[in-house]
Design an enzyme around this catalytic site. Sequence first.
Site, short mmCIF file in Angstrom:
data_model
loop_
_atom_site.label_atom_id
_atom_site.label_comp_id
_atom_site.label_asym_id
_atom_site.label_seq_id
_atom_site.Cartn_x
_atom_site.Cartn_y
_atom_site.Cartn_z
N PRO A 136 0.80 -1.23 0.00
CA PRO A 136 0.00 0.00 0.00
C PRO A 136 0.83 1.28 0.00
CG PRO A 136 0.11 -0.90 2.21
CD PRO A 136 0.86 -1.87 1.33
N GLU A 137 2.11 1.17 -0.26
CA GLU A 137 2.99 2.34 -0.19
C GLU A 137 2.50 3.51 -1.05
OE1 GLU A 137 5.94 -1.12 0.59
OE2 GLU A 137 4.03 -0.79 -0.42
#
Length: 255
Positions: A136-137
């Site tokens: 999810p960066e």
Amino acid sequence: MSSYNKIRYHVEDGVARIVLNRPEKKNALDAEIVSEIRDAVRASSIDAQARVVLLSGAGADFCSGADLSGLQRTSEAGVLENMADARNMAGLFVEMRRHPRPIVAAVRGRALAGGCGLATAADLIVASESARFGYPEVNIGFVPAMVMAILRRSLSEKRAFELITMGEVISAETALEAGLVNRVFADDTFDIEMDSYVAKLAAKSPSAVGLSKQLLYHMDGMSFEAAIEAGVHVNAIARATEDCKRGVERFLKKA
């Protein structure tokens, strides 16, 4: 290191067990725990008793990603400091790839961001049915940059691109379908089935498994002809090992 603050490490029945041991922090990664994992990986690589390395997390989650305090420091640090920190994790990925034994990540709960990268860096992933995976960066404007080198080799280009740019958290079954995960076991039998899976791998010929791992990854970027030639060399080496000689002898006696 002879003792660790944030992991547990021991070798038993041919399995070197590395356990991320920060359950109160969802086994979040910081520089210290990454360095401790690297040290344990090195220790297992020279331990003659270790036939398989098993990487897992204490508590409900495998690893939730970077420690929040580390994220704060990252946002305040300069480029050179951030590069030094990134190289610590990058070095771990390389050492896992070069390790002479297979490394299995056993994932319960969440494996997110850097935690998902750590699992992906293993040779094999087994997951509980309720496990969750994701990078999810992108949702905070960041990039799962180093793990791309592994994803690019493990998944289709389009699937890898979608995982990285959408930042979605996916189920264990979806990860299995994508090719990110090797096996999914029921939650209530996960420990038993995972131990059985690892025990079967540990029972295989160490020389054959080690040579197979080395050759498979060595072929990255090779032309077809060069990969075939590398296979010729490993084929000849494998025939000369004691494991192979004993295996052939057993096979001929049964024939």
